[in-house]
Design an enzyme around this catalytic site. Structure first.
Site, PDB file in Angstrom:
ATOM      1  N   TYR A 105      49.076  28.999  34.382  1.00  0.00           N
ATOM      2  CA  TYR A 105      47.987  29.737  33.744  1.00  0.00           C
ATOM      3  C   TYR A 105      48.324  30.002  32.282  1.00  0.00           C
ATOM      4  CZ  TYR A 105      46.088  30.459  38.412  1.00  0.00           C
ATOM      5  OH  TYR A 105      45.564  30.269  39.667  1.00  0.00           O
ATOM      6  N   ASN A 156      34.946  28.377  38.234  1.00  0.00           N
ATOM      7  CA  ASN A 156      34.628  26.952  38.127  1.00  0.00           C
ATOM      8  C   ASN A 156      33.623  26.552  39.214  1.00  0.00           C
ATOM      9  OD1 ASN A 156      34.661  24.136  38.089  1.00  0.00           O
ATOM     10  ND2 ASN A 156      36.757  23.976  38.828  1.00  0.00           N
ATOM     11  N   CYS A 158      40.615  22.774  39.198  1.00  0.00           N
ATOM     12  CA  CYS A 158      41.210  24.109  39.068  1.00  0.00           C
ATOM     13  C   CYS A 158      42.412  24.279  39.994  1.00  0.00           C
ATOM     14  CB  CYS A 158      40.160  25.183  39.305  1.00  0.00           C
ATOM     15  SG  CYS A 158      39.177  24.966  40.786  1.00  0.00           S
ATOM     16  N   HIS A 159      42.504  23.457  41.028  1.00  0.00           N
ATOM     17  CA  HIS A 159      43.645  23.543  41.942  1.00  0.00           C
ATOM     18  C   HIS A 159      44.952  23.101  41.288  1.00  0.00           C
ATOM     19  CE1 HIS A 159      42.120  19.408  42.372  1.00  0.00           C
ATOM     20  NE2 HIS A 159      43.365  19.076  42.669  1.00  0.00           N
ATOM     21  N   GLU A 168      47.370  14.718  46.066  1.00  0.00           N
ATOM     22  CA  GLU A 168      47.847  14.156  44.799  1.00  0.00           C
ATOM     23  C   GLU A 168      49.361  13.976  44.774  1.00  0.00           C
ATOM     24  OE1 GLU A 168      46.062  16.101  41.421  1.00  0.00           O
ATOM     25  OE2 GLU A 168      44.185  16.422  42.519  1.00  0.00           O
TER      26      GLU A 168
END
Length: 158
Positions: free
Chosen positions: A97, A120, A128-129, A154
């Site tokens: 962040y 979002n 956003c993850h 991912e």
């Protein structure tokens, strides 16, 4: 006068998503925790929703690392700056962040970017993850199991 919207449900490995469009562009992806229900089964959904669903299926199958969906994100100028920066985080990478706050020119504003991140409207596609706390995984509107599952798609662990 309000613009009509179209919704389409989509079952995914992280639960049922509801995709939302104004007929031309994607305007929302509602996570299972939102309580949003699709108004139809999706058979008569606009092409943008069907294309979004296909791209999300490819993402979950690990065949897609970037999205090409026309979108319109409704928010404040600051939120849009944060969401644009989220879209620049590469597949398979995370930032904190604090990093996100610095990238949008607010080095003392990690909480503010965290709040914008949480607003979002197009989760997963606007990733956003991929934003984590400096001391751990951080929060996620869809819940931490969902955030961990998206990061795992991912190739990341958290």
């Amino acid at each position: 006068m309000t613009t009509p919207t179209y919704t389409m449900p989509m079952d995914t490995p992280v639960g049922r998503l509801v995709l939302e469009s104004d007929g031309d562009v994607l305007i929302g992806i509602w996570l299972p925790t939102s309580g949003m229900h699709a108004g139809s089964d999706g058979r008569d959904a606009p092409p943008v929703l069907k294309d979004t669903a296909t791209q999300l299926e490819e993402y979950f199958a690990r065949e897609r690392t970037a999205f090409d969906v026309p979108m319109d994100l409704d928010g404040t100028t600051f939120q849009k700056e944060v969401w644009a920066e989220l879209s620049r985080i590469p597949y398979g990478e995370t930032i904190s962040y604090g990093d996100l706050a610095r990238r949008v020119g607010r080095p003392r504003g990690p909480r503010a970017v965290g709040q914008a991140n949480g607003k979002n409207p197009i989760a997963i596609i606007v990733p956003c993850h991929r934003v984590v706390a400096s001391n751990g995984i951080g929060g996620y509107g869809g819940g931490l199991p969902m955030k961990r599952a998206l990061l795992a798609v991912e190739g990341l662990t958290a």
